[in-house]
Design a protein around this motif. Structure first.
Motif, PDB file in Angstrom:
ATOM      1  N   GLN A   7       0.845  -1.203   0.000  1.00 11.18           N
ATOM      2  CA  GLN A   7       0.000   0.000   0.000  1.00 11.18           C
ATOM      3  C   GLN A   7       0.876   1.247   0.000  1.00 11.18           C
ATOM      4  N   VAL A   8       0.375   2.294  -0.642  1.00  2.45           N
ATOM      5  CA  VAL A   8       1.089   3.569  -0.743  1.00  2.45           C
ATOM      6  C   VAL A   8       0.254   4.660  -0.103  1.00  2.45           C
ATOM      7  N   GLN A   9       0.896   5.503   0.680  1.00  4.05           N
ATOM      8  CA  GLN A   9       0.204   6.617   1.311  1.00  4.05           C
ATOM      9  C   GLN A   9       0.924   7.926   0.992  1.00  4.05           C
ATOM     10  N   LEU A  10       0.121   8.988   0.822  1.00  3.51           N
ATOM     11  CA  LEU A  10       0.653  10.338   0.659  1.00  3.51           C
ATOM     12  C   LEU A  10       0.087  11.183   1.797  1.00  3.51           C
ATOM     13  N   VAL A  11       0.968  11.864   2.503  1.00  6.18           N
ATOM     14  CA  VAL A  11       0.544  12.676   3.640  1.00  6.18           C
ATOM     15  C   VAL A  11       1.046  14.098   3.446  1.00  6.18           C
ATOM     16  N   GLU A  12       0.098  15.045   3.458  1.00  6.51           N
ATOM     17  CA  GLU A  12       0.450  16.458   3.297  1.00  6.51           C
ATOM     18  C   GLU A  12       0.571  17.144   4.650  1.00  6.51           C
ATOM     19  N   SER A  13       1.304  18.242   4.656  1.00  6.76           N
ATOM     20  CA  SER A  13       1.379  19.085   5.839  1.00  6.76           C
ATOM     21  C   SER A  13       1.689  20.510   5.396  1.00  6.76           C
ATOM     22  N   GLY A  14       1.401  21.465   6.279  1.00  4.43           N
ATOM     23  CA  GLY A  14       1.820  22.831   6.030  1.00  4.43           C
ATOM     24  C   GLY A  14       0.738  23.808   5.642  1.00  4.43           C
ATOM     25  N   GLY A  15      -0.497  23.382   5.541  1.00  2.00           N
ATOM     26  CA  GLY A  15      -1.552  24.320   5.211  1.00  2.00           C
ATOM     27  C   GLY A  15      -1.849  25.253   6.372  1.00  2.00           C
ATOM     28  N   GLY A  16      -2.746  26.199   6.133  1.00  2.00           N
ATOM     29  CA  GLY A  16      -3.121  27.108   7.200  1.00  2.00           C
ATOM     30  C   GLY A  16      -3.741  28.379   6.679  1.00  2.00           C
ATOM     31  N   LEU A  17      -3.792  29.369   7.571  1.00  2.00           N
ATOM     32  CA  LEU A  17      -4.392  30.668   7.263  1.00  2.00           C
ATOM     33  C   LEU A  17      -3.283  31.707   7.142  1.00  2.00           C
ATOM     34  N   VAL A  18      -3.336  32.504   6.094  1.00  2.00           N
ATOM     35  CA  VAL A  18      -2.323  33.524   5.878  1.00  2.00           C
ATOM     36  C   VAL A  18      -2.981  34.737   5.233  1.00  2.00           C
ATOM     37  N   GLN A  19      -2.414  35.894   5.461  1.00  2.00           N
ATOM     38  CA  GLN A  19      -2.929  37.110   4.835  1.00  2.00           C
ATOM     39  C   GLN A  19      -2.426  37.205   3.395  1.00  2.00           C
ATOM     40  N   ALA A  20      -3.176  37.917   2.596  1.00  3.72           N
ATOM     41  CA  ALA A  20      -2.768  38.143   1.209  1.00  3.72           C
ATOM     42  C   ALA A  20      -1.370  38.752   1.169  1.00  3.72           C
ATOM     43  N   GLY A  21      -0.563  38.231   0.247  1.00  5.81           N
ATOM     44  CA  GLY A  21       0.819  38.673   0.146  1.00  5.81           C
ATOM     45  C   GLY A  21       1.791  37.822   0.937  1.00  5.81           C
ATOM     46  N   GLY A  22       1.257  36.967   1.782  1.00  2.00           N
ATOM     47  CA  GLY A  22       2.094  36.120   2.618  1.00  2.00           C
ATOM     48  C   GLY A  22       2.544  34.857   1.910  1.00  2.00           C
ATOM     49  N   SER A  23       3.199  33.986   2.673  1.00  2.00           N
ATOM     50  CA  SER A  23       3.770  32.751   2.129  1.00  2.00           C
ATOM     51  C   SER A  23       3.398  31.550   2.987  1.00  2.00           C
ATOM     52  N   LEU A  24       3.330  30.420   2.327  1.00  2.00           N
ATOM     53  CA  LEU A  24       3.148  29.137   2.995  1.00  2.00           C
ATOM     54  C   LEU A  24       3.983  28.098   2.258  1.00  2.00           C
ATOM     55  N   ARG A  25       4.351  27.068   2.976  1.00  2.00           N
ATOM     56  CA  ARG A  25       5.102  25.959   2.367  1.00  2.00           C
ATOM     57  C   ARG A  25       4.377  24.666   2.673  1.00  2.00           C
ATOM     58  N   LEU A  26       3.989  23.958   1.615  1.00  2.00           N
ATOM     59  CA  LEU A  26       3.345  22.664   1.760  1.00  2.00           C
ATOM     60  C   LEU A  26       4.370  21.556   1.529  1.00  2.00           C
ATOM     61  N   SER A  27       4.213  20.482   2.259  1.00  2.00           N
ATOM     62  CA  SER A  27       5.077  19.321   2.077  1.00  2.00           C
ATOM     63  C   SER A  27       4.229  18.075   1.919  1.00  2.00           C
ATOM     64  N   CYS A  28       4.755  17.126   1.173  1.00  2.00           N
ATOM     65  CA  CYS A  28       4.063  15.859   0.965  1.00  2.00           C
ATOM     66  C   CYS A  28       5.090  14.735   1.031  1.00  2.00           C
ATOM     67  N   ALA A  29       4.760  13.723   1.794  1.00  2.00           N
ATOM     68  CA  ALA A  29       5.647  12.568   1.916  1.00  2.00           C
ATOM     69  C   ALA A  29       4.911  11.322   1.450  1.00  2.00           C
TER      70      ALA A  29
END
Length: 121
Positions: free
Chosen positions: A1-23
């Protein structure tokens, strides 16, 4: 079996940055490509960015110049650096993998559970 797990989402103001990761983990033989899709309320799921095993990348026109997809330092991981975020980037972001498992000789598409990204104006 294969699994993909994301992390790093959230709430940010316009103009800001976020980093998503997937393993990706499990019985993986090889990964042909990994990518990120997103789905906003009432809209179809759309490709955001993808990267192949050879390092080629592809981006949606709406995110070019703002988002960068890259392989993570850990094996079988992919990151999405999102800069200059806009309210219209608000969506559930899904990790996607085109993966050959140990149990099969064919490429199958696998999906993560999704992570919410909300950009406030």
């Amino acid at each position: 079996q294969v699994q993909l797990v994301e992390s790093g989402g959230g709430l940010v103001q316009a103009g800001g940055s976020l980093r998503l990761s997937c393993a990706a983990s499990g019985s993986i033989f090889s990964i042909n490509a990994m990518g990120w899709y997103r789905q906003a309320p009432g809209k179809q799921r759309e490709l955001v960015a993808a990267i192949t095993s050879g390092g080629s990348t592809n981006y949606a026109d709406s995110v070019k110049g703002r988002f960068t997809i890259s392989r993570g330092s850990a094996k079988n991981t992919v990151n999405l650096q999102m800069n200059s975020l806009k309210p219209e980037d608000t969506a559930v972001y899904y990790c996607n993998g085109e993966i050959v498992s140990v149990m099969s000789s064919i490429t199958r598409t696998y999906w993560g559970q999704g992570t919410q990204v909300t950009v406030s104006s």
